[in-house]
Design an enzyme around this catalytic site. Sequence first.
Site, PDB file in Angstrom:
ATOM      1  N   ASP A   1       0.892  -1.157   0.000  1.00 15.37           N
ATOM      2  CA  ASP A   1       0.000   0.000   0.000  1.00 15.37           C
ATOM      3  C   ASP A   1       0.927   1.203   0.000  1.00 15.37           C
ATOM      4  O   ASP A   1       1.493   1.579   1.029  1.00 15.37           O
ATOM      5  CB  ASP A   1      -0.898   0.014   1.247  1.00 15.37           C
ATOM      6  CG  ASP A   1      -1.897   1.170   1.218  1.00 15.37           C
ATOM      7  OD1 ASP A   1      -1.668   2.131   0.476  1.00 15.37           O
ATOM      8  OD2 ASP A   1      -2.897   1.103   1.949  1.00 15.37           O
ATOM      9  N   HIS A   2       1.116   1.812  -1.186  1.00 14.46           N
ATOM     10  CA  HIS A   2       2.174   2.820  -1.310  1.00 14.46           C
ATOM     11  C   HIS A   2       1.947   4.025  -0.406  1.00 14.46           C
ATOM     12  O   HIS A   2       2.885   4.744  -0.067  1.00 14.46           O
ATOM     13  CB  HIS A   2       2.326   3.268  -2.768  1.00 14.46           C
ATOM     14  CG  HIS A   2       1.182   4.083  -3.284  1.00 14.46           C
ATOM     15  ND1 HIS A   2       0.055   3.520  -3.849  1.00 14.46           N
ATOM     16  CD2 HIS A   2       0.988   5.418  -3.314  1.00 14.46           C
ATOM     17  CE1 HIS A   2      -0.772   4.476  -4.213  1.00 14.46           C
ATOM     18  NE2 HIS A   2      -0.238   5.636  -3.906  1.00 14.46           N
TER      19      HIS A   2
ATOM     20  N   HIS B   1      -6.194   2.561   1.465  1.00 16.45           N
ATOM     21  CA  HIS B   1      -5.555   3.800   1.902  1.00 16.45           C
ATOM     22  C   HIS B   1      -6.250   4.437   3.106  1.00 16.45           C
ATOM     23  O   HIS B   1      -5.628   4.726   4.129  1.00 16.45           O
ATOM     24  CB  HIS B   1      -5.542   4.822   0.762  1.00 16.45           C
ATOM     25  CG  HIS B   1      -4.804   4.375  -0.451  1.00 16.45           C
ATOM     26  ND1 HIS B   1      -3.775   3.463  -0.416  1.00 16.45           N
ATOM     27  CD2 HIS B   1      -4.930   4.729  -1.751  1.00 16.45           C
ATOM     28  CE1 HIS B   1      -3.313   3.272  -1.641  1.00 16.45           C
ATOM     29  NE2 HIS B   1      -3.997   4.030  -2.460  1.00 16.45           N
TER      30      HIS B   1
END
Length: 529
Positions: free
Chosen positions: A218-219, A281
């Site tokens: 999950d960047h 996110h």
Amino acid sequence: MVAVRPELGLPYGGLQTASPDGFVNPLRDPNDRRLPRIAGPCGLVIFGVTGDLARKKLMPAVYDLANRGLLPPGFALVGFARREWGQQDFEKIVHDAVKEHARTPFREEVWKQLSEGCRFVQGELGDDASFERLKETIDELDRERGTNGNHAFYLSVPPSLFPVAVEQLKEHGLAEQGANNWRRIVVEKPFGHDLASAQELNRITSDVFPQHSVFRIDHYLGKETVQNILAMRFANQMFEPVWNANYVDSVQITMAEDIGIGGRAGYYDGIGAARDVIQNHLLQLLALTALEEPVSFDARSMRIEKQKILAAVQIPRRLDLYTARGQYAPGWAGGIKAGGYLQEEGIPKSSSTETFAAIRLEVDTRRWAGVPFYLRTGKRLARRVTEIAVVFKKAPHLPFTSTATEELGNNTLVMRIQPDEGITMRFGSKVPGTAMEIRDVTMDFAYGGAFTESSPEAYERLILDVLLGDPPLFPQHEEVELSWRILDPIIDYWESKGREGLDEYESGSWGPATADQMLAREGRTWRRP
């Protein structure tokens, strides 16, 4: 001869510390986090290397790590894709991607060393011969580049192809690891499309790789400003005493984009804003905002505290009143006339996929009882911004006349994740003059103005953590499944309604009116970033 990182005078050897899978990283000292985190001998295999993610993010991030001296001299980068490229074609693709998208300056000597470890394997994920060629390439790199059998496999491919890729790695012995080498797999979001598919994906990966070798990217969790949430909360005495329901009125978490879906119709339609952004996110940002202080910041301690929060999240009983969704309609975005979602190429006119989603949640713990957490995300909104706004309750007594504080709002602490990374505080201050007049003012902290060193890109941090075997920033399968347990009932409710309740909003606005009404029912309004 011992290789040395020139700017630090540090050899690639020395301190001996082990990662969770037992692999010893020679330059990792857990007792001194100031030391550079340098990966040991290893290679990275990127499946789907011809895609935008690989070209714009992954390959530039690898170069930036090499440029900062954080990769070993013998590091290997293998691209796997269907294109009929030769070795020189692939090197040129990597070269061009690096020159166009890398964060750090291009240095010929760094590129030369990196390019010597580049390899390309042409093939299909379902083709056994392709994986035999991949295995031969990896064995060759182990001999020639000294990667020592340590390889990470990055699945930069559509989620539907994850199972076949994992199975092929198993069938051809590429997932096997011994006492002195490791194999890891990196999975890009989305992690399934609902709870059942997430559980199936976890079963498939865990049958082949141990849990500590599965890295779910999950960047957002790799962004410096996301990590600063923890630093701000637990390194400063002034915040934690008021970080609870006694003082906090509500929390708003926003991820707004000013662009449409672009050419991603095939991926986006049927997925929508909630699955694409909220499930991963925004729920991760909620967990970091609400969690209790962990006993340490290692992977296990962080995972425990995040899971507690996600398990305590309660969805509203009236989903018709406390959720909102919409599709962008024609309008003006960024000064340019923009079409609506249903006018995008490849989108059916009957589509009920939401491009905007907002939900109200609560965290059923002593700290947060009664505090609403409002989450919203959307495309073609007024501007691009991601932020967490902690809105505090108004002072219980104001010893001023009503006219002196007529427009005084709630104190608010805003953590800006992107693009203008920093923290803003809003509070009341006296207006200069003889009268006692109080007005809201803001105080800003900007990362760019406070630190001379630029922040590394999220993928730099995350790729390095994969190669080091350091998992604190990666959600584990329990977190993923808890997130789907929160979101599944909401998505099921929306899908049962079809286009009913799916409101259009003008491109360039802040979303549908139903999202404003959701907060207005409780006497609140959305913050305008």
